[in-house]
Write a protein that holds these residues in place. Structure first.
Motif, PDB file in Angstrom:
ATOM      1  N   PHE A 155     -52.901   7.577 -56.548  1.00 48.57           N
ATOM      2  CA  PHE A 155     -53.710   8.254 -55.540  1.00 48.57           C
ATOM      3  C   PHE A 155     -54.321   9.540 -56.102  1.00 48.57           C
ATOM      4  N   GLY A 156     -53.515  10.250 -56.883  1.00 47.13           N
ATOM      5  CA  GLY A 156     -54.016  11.491 -57.462  1.00 47.13           C
ATOM      6  C   GLY A 156     -55.147  11.252 -58.442  1.00 47.13           C
ATOM      7  N   GLY A 157     -55.037  10.173 -59.243  1.00 49.02           N
ATOM      8  CA  GLY A 157     -56.121   9.843 -60.148  1.00 49.02           C
ATOM      9  C   GLY A 157     -57.408   9.543 -59.394  1.00 49.02           C
ATOM     10  N   ALA A 158     -57.277   8.796 -58.280  1.00 45.02           N
ATOM     11  CA  ALA A 158     -58.455   8.523 -57.444  1.00 45.02           C
ATOM     12  C   ALA A 158     -59.008   9.818 -56.865  1.00 45.02           C
ATOM     13  N   ALA A 159     -58.115  10.738 -56.489  1.00 49.05           N
ATOM     14  CA  ALA A 159     -58.547  12.016 -55.925  1.00 49.05           C
ATOM     15  C   ALA A 159     -59.291  12.854 -56.958  1.00 49.05           C
ATOM     16  N   MET A 160     -58.805  12.864 -58.201  1.00 47.41           N
ATOM     17  CA  MET A 160     -59.476  13.632 -59.258  1.00 47.41           C
ATOM     18  C   MET A 160     -60.868  13.057 -59.549  1.00 47.41           C
ATOM     19  N   ILE A 161     -60.968  11.731 -59.563  1.00 46.61           N
ATOM     20  CA  ILE A 161     -62.274  11.104 -59.787  1.00 46.61           C
ATOM     21  C   ILE A 161     -63.229  11.448 -58.646  1.00 46.61           C
ATOM     22  N   ALA A 162     -62.727  11.355 -57.398  1.00 47.97           N
ATOM     23  CA  ALA A 162     -63.559  11.706 -56.242  1.00 47.97           C
ATOM     24  C   ALA A 162     -63.985  13.167 -56.295  1.00 47.97           C
ATOM     25  N   MET A 163     -63.081  14.039 -56.707  1.00 46.66           N
ATOM     26  CA  MET A 163     -63.406  15.460 -56.798  1.00 46.66           C
ATOM     27  C   MET A 163     -64.510  15.718 -57.824  1.00 46.66           C
ATOM     28  N   MET A 164     -64.378  15.125 -58.999  1.00 45.28           N
ATOM     29  CA  MET A 164     -65.369  15.378 -60.049  1.00 45.28           C
ATOM     30  C   MET A 164     -66.726  14.788 -59.695  1.00 45.28           C
ATOM     31  N   LEU A 165     -66.727  13.570 -59.144  1.00 42.70           N
ATOM     32  CA  LEU A 165     -68.005  12.959 -58.761  1.00 42.70           C
ATOM     33  C   LEU A 165     -68.689  13.771 -57.660  1.00 42.70           C
ATOM     34  N   THR A 166     -67.917  14.221 -56.672  1.00 39.86           N
ATOM     35  CA  THR A 166     -68.491  15.018 -55.588  1.00 39.86           C
ATOM     36  C   THR A 166     -69.003  16.357 -56.098  1.00 39.86           C
ATOM     37  N   SER A 167     -68.281  16.969 -57.031  1.00 42.17           N
ATOM     38  CA  SER A 167     -68.691  18.280 -57.549  1.00 42.17           C
ATOM     39  C   SER A 167     -69.985  18.210 -58.343  1.00 42.17           C
ATOM     40  N   MET A 168     -70.361  17.017 -58.826  1.00 43.57           N
ATOM     41  CA  MET A 168     -71.604  16.865 -59.579  1.00 43.57           C
ATOM     42  C   MET A 168     -72.825  16.704 -58.670  1.00 43.57           C
TER      43      MET A 168
ATOM     44  N   PRO B 289     -51.476  20.762 -50.058  1.00 42.21           N
ATOM     45  CA  PRO B 289     -52.584  20.116 -50.776  1.00 42.21           C
ATOM     46  C   PRO B 289     -52.331  19.954 -52.266  1.00 42.21           C
ATOM     47  N   PHE B 290     -52.485  18.707 -52.745  1.00 40.11           N
ATOM     48  CA  PHE B 290     -52.383  18.302 -54.147  1.00 40.11           C
ATOM     49  C   PHE B 290     -50.961  18.373 -54.701  1.00 40.11           C
ATOM     50  N   VAL B 291     -49.999  18.823 -53.904  1.00 37.94           N
ATOM     51  CA  VAL B 291     -48.616  18.889 -54.360  1.00 37.94           C
ATOM     52  C   VAL B 291     -47.770  17.843 -53.631  1.00 37.94           C
ATOM     53  N   SER B 292     -47.939  17.740 -52.316  1.00 35.33           N
ATOM     54  CA  SER B 292     -47.170  16.772 -51.535  1.00 35.33           C
ATOM     55  C   SER B 292     -47.631  15.346 -51.824  1.00 35.33           C
ATOM     56  N   TYR B 293     -46.725  14.404 -51.600  1.00 32.42           N
ATOM     57  CA  TYR B 293     -47.061  12.991 -51.702  1.00 32.42           C
ATOM     58  C   TYR B 293     -47.887  12.578 -50.488  1.00 32.42           C
ATOM     59  N   GLY B 294     -48.864  11.709 -50.701  1.00 30.71           N
ATOM     60  CA  GLY B 294     -49.662  11.192 -49.591  1.00 30.71           C
ATOM     61  C   GLY B 294     -51.026  10.752 -50.059  1.00 30.71           C
ATOM     62  N   GLY B 295     -51.350   9.479 -49.865  1.00 33.82           N
ATOM     63  CA  GLY B 295     -52.622   8.953 -50.335  1.00 33.82           C
ATOM     64  C   GLY B 295     -53.819   9.554 -49.628  1.00 33.82           C
ATOM     65  N   SER B 296     -53.796   9.554 -48.286  1.00 34.44           N
ATOM     66  CA  SER B 296     -54.919  10.093 -47.514  1.00 34.44           C
ATOM     67  C   SER B 296     -55.119  11.573 -47.805  1.00 34.44           C
ATOM     68  N   SER B 297     -54.015  12.317 -47.850  1.00 38.43           N
ATOM     69  CA  SER B 297     -54.098  13.748 -48.099  1.00 38.43           C
ATOM     70  C   SER B 297     -54.674  14.048 -49.475  1.00 38.43           C
ATOM     71  N   LEU B 298     -54.231  13.313 -50.484  1.00 33.86           N
ATOM     72  CA  LEU B 298     -54.701  13.560 -51.848  1.00 33.86           C
ATOM     73  C   LEU B 298     -56.179  13.226 -52.001  1.00 33.86           C
TER      74      LEU B 298
ATOM     75  N   PHE C 163     -38.856   5.774 -59.419  1.00 36.96           N
ATOM     76  CA  PHE C 163     -40.119   6.515 -59.464  1.00 36.96           C
ATOM     77  C   PHE C 163     -41.263   5.759 -58.783  1.00 36.96           C
ATOM     78  N   HIS C 164     -40.910   4.965 -57.779  1.00 35.80           N
ATOM     79  CA  HIS C 164     -41.920   4.204 -57.042  1.00 35.80           C
ATOM     80  C   HIS C 164     -42.977   5.131 -56.423  1.00 35.80           C
ATOM     81  N   TYR C 165     -42.512   6.165 -55.738  1.00 27.97           N
ATOM     82  CA  TYR C 165     -43.449   7.068 -55.056  1.00 27.97           C
ATOM     83  C   TYR C 165     -44.205   7.953 -56.044  1.00 27.97           C
ATOM     84  N   VAL C 166     -43.594   8.259 -57.174  1.00 32.34           N
ATOM     85  CA  VAL C 166     -44.285   9.049 -58.197  1.00 32.34           C
ATOM     86  C   VAL C 166     -45.457   8.259 -58.770  1.00 32.34           C
ATOM     87  N   LYS C 167     -45.226   6.971 -59.034  1.00 28.73           N
ATOM     88  CA  LYS C 167     -46.311   6.131 -59.559  1.00 28.73           C
ATOM     89  C   LYS C 167     -47.461   6.015 -58.554  1.00 28.73           C
ATOM     90  N   LYS C 168     -47.106   5.851 -57.268  1.00 28.78           N
ATOM     91  CA  LYS C 168     -48.153   5.775 -56.248  1.00 28.78           C
ATOM     92  C   LYS C 168     -48.909   7.096 -56.147  1.00 28.78           C
TER      93      LYS C 168
END
Length: 388
Positions: A69-82, A348-357, A60-65
């Protein structure tokens, strides 16, 4: 003196940021994004272990990554939405300038990771694709220019946005990255249409794409190979598209069962470009329809909220961002079922990928910021003469 006689006015308490943000947020869109991310983690657990094993990592190496990345994306999304639309615009202009420089320096410092296109910066522990971060900044900058064009004595914003779009499309095509180039062109065209561009001009741009596509076909072996593979009537079952379409066919309505799919062992990009094939094979058409419904909810609700927006900049920027988001999802799924030639786009938000997420989180955060409820009359009231 007045304060000495009558006393000072009591200080007006400002409404807390979080309650105000939550009250004005489009909760359906936010919920849909979170569900897509959860589905992406679930599918990553099914699709990525074979690749991790092949590369010598834990299952589950890629799942953890992806979770990081997804956690960072969610934080970026919420901060930007405010943020307020004005603050979003300022940060987007700054981000656009930085990513544009990074895009221009790719031929010198970038890498292709053996995929035939120099699109990434390798950081050792991760990679960055500047074009993913360029898209939201580009849309906001072009929306700003087009909105300024409508002001009295305003700059020729439409022309400047057109020249900016052409410059970026040329740079992306030289990588080559025709998929991102098409997204940039599509997003600009939608905003240009919404801003009131004449249909004759839109038609002229579409006609100009024919010789441009012919030039790309003749000048790029990478592009020609993908087009030839798409147009070939005989589908080689050993190719990526062959494996993907066969997996979708085998999945049927309810799928072959969790963990029972085989496409993830045949495709090197099963966890990225062809993640929808894993969903269709193991979970069936039911999950695919749920994913499509979530994307449709995000796009349609955002459009409906933007239709009531009076500020032209917010209306244009939001429309451009939503359009690119929706089309990217449509292209990814269309490639998997061979409705479109291979583009190398993530779901979007389903595929693996740091930059994309992370870039997707920023873009959707902008959409949520632009579609938040604001104290204003609806644009229909202006047309009916009720608000001036």
């Amino acid at each position: 003196m007045t304060e000495m006689v009558y006393g000072a006015l009591p200080a007006r308490e400002r409404e807390p940021v979080l309650p105000k943000w939550w009250q004005t947020l489009d909760k359906w869109t936010m919920t849909s994004i979170l569900l897509l991310f959860v589905i992406g983690i679930m599918l990553g657990m099914a699709a990525s272990p074979p690749l991790a094993e092949k590369n010598g990592f834990e299952p589950f190496h890629y799942v953890k990554k992806q979770a990081i990345f997804g956690g960072a994306a969610m934080i970026a999304m919420m901060l930007t939405s405010m943020m307020s639309p004005k603050l979003v615009r300022r940060l987007a202009v700054l981000g656009f300038g930085v990513t544009m420089v990074a895009l221009l320096l790719l031929p010198v410092f970038g890498t292709d990771f053996g995929k035939g296109a120099t699109r990434w910066y390798s950081l050792g522990f991760a990679s960055i694709q500047p074009s993913e971060f360029l898209k939201p900044g580009f849309v906001v900058v072009c929306a700003w220019l087009m909105a300024a064009n409508e002001e009295i004595n305003g700059p020729p914003g439409r022309m400047w946005s057109f020249l900016l779009m052409v410059s970026i499309v040329v740079v992306l095509a030289l990588q080559p990255d025709f998929g991102q180039a098409c997204l940039i062109l599509f997003g600009w065209s939608v905003m240009y249409f919404v801003s009131g561009a004449p249909m004759v001009l839109i038609g002229g741009i579409l006609l100009a794409l024919i010789p441009t596509a012919q030039l790309a076909y003749n000048g790029s072996e990478h592009f020609a190979r993908r087009i030839d593979g798409f147009l070939d009537r005989s589908l080689d079952p050993t190719t990526q598209i062959g494996h993907a379409t066969n997996a979708i066919r085998e999945g049927g309505l309810f799928g072959v069962g969790v963990g029972e799919g085989t496409v993830k062992r045949s495709l090197p990009d099963a966890h990225t470009d062809f993640i929808i094939s894993v969903a269709a094979e193991e979970y069936g058409l039911i999950l695919v329809m749920v994913i499509i419904a979530l994307y449709a909810t995000i796009v349609l609700r955002s459009y409906f909220r933007l239709m009531r927006e009076r500020d032209p900049f917010i209306r244009l920027a939001g429309t451009g961002l939503v359009s690119i988001f929706g089309v990217q999802a449509m292209v990814n799924m269309g490639v998997a079922v061979r409705l479109l030639p291979s583009k190398g786009m993530t779901l979007p938000f389903v595929s693996y990928g740091g930059s994309s997420l992370i870039a997707g989180g920023i873009a959707v955060g902008m959409i949520l910021a632009f579609t938040r409820s604001r104290p204003q009359g609806e644009i229909g009231d202006i047309l009916r003469g009720r608000v001036r």
